[in-house]
Design an enzyme around this catalytic site. Structure first.
Site, mmCIF file in Angstrom:
data_model
loop_
_atom_site.group_PDB
_atom_site.id
_atom_site.type_symbol
_atom_site.label_atom_id
_atom_site.label_comp_id
_atom_site.label_asym_id
_atom_site.label_seq_id
_atom_site.Cartn_x
_atom_site.Cartn_y
_atom_site.Cartn_z
ATOM 1 N N ILE A 125 -44.504 -82.406 10.925
ATOM 2 C CA ILE A 125 -43.595 -82.882 9.879
ATOM 3 C C ILE A 125 -42.253 -82.173 9.988
ATOM 4 O O ILE A 125 -41.187 -82.804 9.908
ATOM 5 C CB ILE A 125 -44.227 -82.682 8.490
ATOM 6 C CG1 ILE A 125 -45.320 -83.729 8.269
ATOM 7 C CG2 ILE A 125 -43.169 -82.767 7.386
ATOM 8 C CD1 ILE A 125 -46.073 -83.571 6.978
ATOM 9 N N VAL A 128 -40.365 -83.586 12.994
ATOM 10 C CA VAL A 128 -39.786 -84.907 12.773
ATOM 11 C C VAL A 128 -38.620 -84.830 11.794
ATOM 12 O O VAL A 128 -37.579 -85.462 12.000
ATOM 13 C CB VAL A 128 -40.867 -85.884 12.260
ATOM 14 C CG1 VAL A 128 -40.238 -87.193 11.795
ATOM 15 C CG2 VAL A 128 -41.896 -86.153 13.359
ATOM 16 N N GLU A 129 -38.786 -84.054 10.735
ATOM 17 C CA GLU A 129 -37.767 -84.005 9.678
ATOM 18 C C GLU A 129 -36.482 -83.334 10.133
ATOM 19 O O GLU A 129 -35.392 -83.880 9.930
ATOM 20 C CB GLU A 129 -38.328 -83.277 8.449
ATOM 21 C CG GLU A 129 -39.370 -84.052 7.681
ATOM 22 C CD GLU A 129 -38.787 -85.254 6.951
ATOM 23 O OE1 GLU A 129 -37.577 -85.268 6.683
ATOM 24 O OE2 GLU A 129 -39.573 -86.175 6.654
ATOM 25 N N THR A 130 -36.594 -82.141 10.707
ATOM 26 C CA THR A 130 -35.373 -81.363 10.990
ATOM 27 C C THR A 130 -35.407 -80.642 12.339
ATOM 28 O O THR A 130 -34.623 -79.723 12.560
ATOM 29 C CB THR A 130 -35.131 -80.309 9.891
ATOM 30 O OG1 THR A 130 -36.248 -79.404 9.858
ATOM 31 C CG2 THR A 130 -34.940 -80.949 8.531
ATOM 32 N N TYR A 326 -42.993 -93.693 10.771
ATOM 33 C CA TYR A 326 -42.851 -92.264 10.472
ATOM 34 C C TYR A 326 -44.217 -91.583 10.501
ATOM 35 O O TYR A 326 -44.397 -90.558 11.177
ATOM 36 C CB TYR A 326 -42.203 -92.075 9.102
ATOM 37 C CG TYR A 326 -42.156 -90.624 8.665
ATOM 38 C CD1 TYR A 326 -41.081 -89.814 9.001
ATOM 39 C CD2 TYR A 326 -43.200 -90.059 7.948
ATOM 40 C CE1 TYR A 326 -41.049 -88.478 8.626
ATOM 41 C CE2 TYR A 326 -43.180 -88.726 7.568
ATOM 42 C CZ TYR A 326 -42.104 -87.942 7.905
ATOM 43 O OH TYR A 326 -42.076 -86.612 7.541
#
Length: 341
Positions: A125, A128-130, A326
């Protein structure tokens, strides 16, 4: 006098033809606007917020036209899975995930013990996010949320709620409202929590008395675990399982798909229609499951589809971002990181 009248006429023409910025935030600072003053009154009366602090914050807030433009871009057709996932499965991102896991193995183990979420899911996570904290956003959260709360009518109610949560958050954390930065939509920190999620789901996992989603690895991974657990992550249960579909059932099953995913049904109902999960664990939870389709392309450019059983934990991942692509990317990156490690 004539020169002044002529100047005024020019300004009126420009305003009518779009040649002059017409945003209220350009003409006056936010603190002077009636709708913002009403918001300040509400924050003061309902939450006991200091009016002087709020007036100072809104006087410093700046309208961000590019954020409104980004929110107003027309929705394009979703990308194919094989195009979407490439950026998340690069060697650099997988190796970055392994390095992040190794660096914070102790905290990730505690997350799994307390919340039941495997380390690879938490790390993926963040990847993927940052990109594990490399790209947390450069927009001042105060500017972004104020712009969207007061100058983006389509979702003003939502963003006013998030602006309220943000102001309560910075008061709780004793942070200058103008200091935090994040995404153009106001998401904060390495895990990109919206302010409401920050206040509700983030945890002080290092025990220092504050929740820091920018620089405390323990708080970061603990908060992701907390978020998923609070959305009913099931310990020890799968996210996706390969689907086996009877050849004579494929066409009928495909008609159940809407945007690449079906409604959730019992495993027994799917079995009647010729669909079963391959490699399902013996203790698979009895929750309804969906059929997921992902677009594939081989090395020769030949396109095909893969089919998966989307289990309960897949839908927990979509609570982070409501997209089949996602959630699938998080699972794919998590698998790649675990295998590489």
């Amino acid at each position: 006098m004539r020169r002044a009248a002529r100047s005024l006429l020019i300004l009126l023409i420009l305003a009518c033809t779009g040649g002059l910025a017409s945003s209220p935030a350009v003409a006056q600072n936010y603190a002077a606007r009636a709708d913002v003053r009403a918001f300040i009154d509400e924050m003061a009366s309902v939450h006991g917020y200091n009016r002087v602090v709020l007036k100072r914050a809104f006087a410093a807030a700046r309208y961000q036209p590019r954020i409104v433009e980004a929110m107003q871009r027309p929705l394009l057709e979703p990308p194919k899975w094989y195009d979407y996932v490439q950026q998340f499965l690069s060697q650099a991102r997988v190796e970055g995930g392994v390095a992040y896991w190794n660096a914070h193995a102790g905290e990730l183990e505690r997350v799994e013990q307390r919340f039941g979420v495997p380390p690879e899911i938490v790390v993926a996570i963040l990847g993927v996010e940052t990109y594990y904290g490399r790209n947390t956003g450069k927009h001042r959260a105060l500017d972004a949320l104020t712009t969207l709360a007061f100058d983006y009518p389509r979702r003003a109610a939502f963003f006013r709620g998030e602006l309220k949560e943000f102001l309560l958050l910075v008061r709780d954390q004793r942070v200058d409202p103008a200091a935090p930065t994040g995404s153009f939509a106001g998401a904060l920190g390495v895990p990109q929590f919206m302010p409401g999620s920050y206040r509700e789901f983030a945890v002080d996992f290092d025990g220092d008395g504050r929740i820091d989603l920018w620089t405390s690895p323990a708080d970061i991974v603990g908060s992701v675990g907390s978020y998923l657990a609070r959305h009913d992550w099931q310990r020890g249960q799968p996210v996706l399982l390969p689907a086996a579909i009877a050849e004579d059932s494929l066409a009928a099953v495909q008609r159940r798909l809407d945007g690449g995913i079906s409604e959730r049904r019992s495993a027994q109902a799917w079995s009647v229609d010729g669909v079963a999960a391959s490699g399902a664990p013996p203790d698979l939870a009895p929750d309804p499951v969906a059929l997921l389709m992902l677009e594939e392309k081989d090395a020769d450019g030949v396109e095909s589809e893969s089919y998966w059983i989307a289990c309960h934990n897949f839908y927990v991942l979509t609570r982070y971002n409501r997209s089949r692509l996602y959630a699938s990317a998080v699972y794919a990156l998590a698998t790649a990181i675990r295998l590489a490690r």
